[in-house]
Design a protein around this motif. Sequence first.
Motif, PDB file in Angstrom:
ATOM      1  N   SER B 186       0.817  -1.209   0.000  1.00  0.00           N
ATOM      2  CA  SER B 186       0.000   0.000   0.000  1.00  0.00           C
ATOM      3  C   SER B 186       0.855   1.264   0.000  1.00  0.00           C
ATOM      4  O   SER B 186       0.335   2.361  -0.162  1.00  0.00           O
ATOM      5  N   GLN B 187       2.173   1.124   0.200  1.00  0.00           N
ATOM      6  CA  GLN B 187       3.040   2.312   0.226  1.00  0.00           C
ATOM      7  C   GLN B 187       3.867   2.394  -1.053  1.00  0.00           C
ATOM      8  O   GLN B 187       5.016   2.830  -1.023  1.00  0.00           O
ATOM      9  N   ASN B 191       4.761   6.717  -1.566  1.00  0.00           N
ATOM     10  CA  ASN B 191       3.536   6.926  -0.796  1.00  0.00           C
ATOM     11  C   ASN B 191       3.685   6.345   0.612  1.00  0.00           C
ATOM     12  O   ASN B 191       2.924   5.499   1.023  1.00  0.00           O
ATOM     13  N   TRP B 192       4.707   6.805   1.348  1.00  0.00           N
ATOM     14  CA  TRP B 192       5.055   6.164   2.606  1.00  0.00           C
ATOM     15  C   TRP B 192       4.166   6.636   3.742  1.00  0.00           C
ATOM     16  O   TRP B 192       3.688   7.774   3.747  1.00  0.00           O
ATOM     17  N   ASN B 193       3.984   5.756   4.721  1.00  0.00           N
ATOM     18  CA  ASN B 193       3.112   6.090   5.853  1.00  0.00           C
ATOM     19  C   ASN B 193       3.648   7.206   6.726  1.00  0.00           C
ATOM     20  O   ASN B 193       2.890   7.869   7.417  1.00  0.00           O
ATOM     21  N   TYR B 196       1.859  10.394   6.448  1.00  0.00           N
ATOM     22  CA  TYR B 196       0.515  10.496   7.016  1.00  0.00           C
ATOM     23  C   TYR B 196       0.542  10.385   8.530  1.00  0.00           C
ATOM     24  O   TYR B 196      -0.338  10.895   9.205  1.00  0.00           O
TER      25      TYR B 196
END
Lengths: 124, 342
Positions: B186-187, B191-193, B196
Motif C-alpha cells: 500500500s506504500q 507513498n510512505w506512511n 501520514y
Amino acid sequence: MQEISTSANYIPLLLQIVVAAAFVIFTLVVTHKLTPRINSDRKDENFECGIEAEGNARFPVSVRYFMTAILFVLFDVEVIFFYPYAVNFYELKMEGLLALIMFVGFFLVGFLYIRLKGALEWEK
Amino acid sequence: MDTAMLIEKSALVLLLFLISLGVAAYQTYFERKLAAWIQDRVGPDRAGPFGILQPIADGTKMFLKEDFIPAKADKWLFIIGPGISMFTALITSSVIPWGTNLNLFGRDISLQVADFNIGILFVFGVVSIGVYGIMIGGWASNNKYSLYGAIRASSQMISYELAMGISAITIVMLTGSLSLNDIVQSQHGMNWNIFYQPLAFFIFFITSLAELNRAPFDLPECESELIGGYHTEYSSMKLGLYLFSEYTSMFVSSAIMAVLFFGGYNFPGMDAFSGNTLAILSIAAFALKIFLFIFVIMWIRWTIPRFRFDQLMHLGWKVLIPVAIVNMLITGLVVAWNQGWM
C-alpha cells in the motif's frame, strides 16, 4: 489484499522455528562440551561488587513493579480489542468510529482512575 | 505446498538466518567503530585490516571461554533464559517482506518466509515472549543485580508495549490489513506512511528503543548501578546469545520500522524497473533503510544520557499512551471527514 490464510501459510514459519531452535540448542550444547570447567567454593559464589553478598536473591521487590504488570494485562487486552476494529475501519464507517470513540472513553476513564489513585507514581 | 516451494522456502530461511547472524555480528563492529568516531578514538583496529575481523575473534572467544554456572543459580532456567531470547529474536524476521518477487529458474520466488494475515500481531506476540528470556535469566542467576535488571527490563518492556501497540493501530486503520506484505504494497513508490503518520512513527521509534533496551532506555543493564543487569552472571556463549539476540532484535526492529513507516522495499521511481532488476533494487533500498535506522539507534546511544526509572515510567504511561490514543482518534476523524462519512 489477502483474504484467507490457511495453515499452509504457516509451514515456512515452522521451518524458521526449527532452524532457530536448532541453532540455539547446538550452541548451548557445543559450548557446554567445548569449554573448560574449573570449580572452587569461592568461585562458585555469585558475583559481588566489593561487599560480600547477604542472603540470596529470592526476596520480595517493590509492589510498584507488580502494579505495572497487572495494569499492563488490563490495558493490553483493551489495546488488542482495537485491532479487529482497525482492520475493518473502512467497512464500519461512521458507526464504527462512534463505537471506537465510546470505547476509548471507557479506556480513558480507567486510565484516569489509576492515575488519580497514584498507581503510576514512582517518586513517592 | 509442493516440494519446489518447500526447497525455496528452506533456502530462504537458511539465508535469512545467516544474514541475521552476520548482520548482528558486524553490528557490534560497526557500533564500536561508530562510538570511537563519535568520541574521537580509533576503535578496534588489531584483528585484520581496520579491525574488520574483530567480530569473528569475539565470537571465537565466546565459544571457547569457560561456561560458568554459579552454584546458587537455578541450573536449567539459567540455561533456558538466553535460549529463549535468541530463539525469539531469530523467528521475528520470518514475516518481513524483503523485496519484490525474484524470478529464478522460471519460478516467481516471494522474498518473505511466511505471509500470513496477522503479521503485526505475530511480531508483537513474539517480542512479548522475549521478555521471558530476560526475566528467567535474571531470576535464575540468584543475584540481586541480575534480579533488579530483569525486573526493570520486564516492567519497561511491557509498559512500552502498550504505546507501541496503539501507535501501530493507525497504520492498520489506514491499510485495512495486519499483513506486513499488504502494508508494504500500500506504500508503493513514495507513498510512505511516515507522511501520514509522523507522530505514530515518533512514538513507535521511541517504544522500539525501549523494547530493545537501548540507550536512553538501557536501565536493565546500566553498568554504573547494576554491573551488567540481567546478564551479570553469564559468561561464554550464554552471554553471547544474550548480546547476539539484542543485536538481532535491533536489525529486525529496524526492518519493521522501515516496513511500517518508510515503505519497506518501495523506493521512488520504482515503476521504471521490472523483474529481477526491480527485485534487486528493492532489496538494496530496504537494506539502505535498515542501515540508516541502525545508524540512528547507535548514534542515539552515544549521544543521549540514560533516563531515571521514574522518568522512564512517567514517559511511557503518562505521555506516550495518551498521545498515541489521541493520534488514533485524530486519524479516525480525519479519514471520516475526507471520506465524507460525517
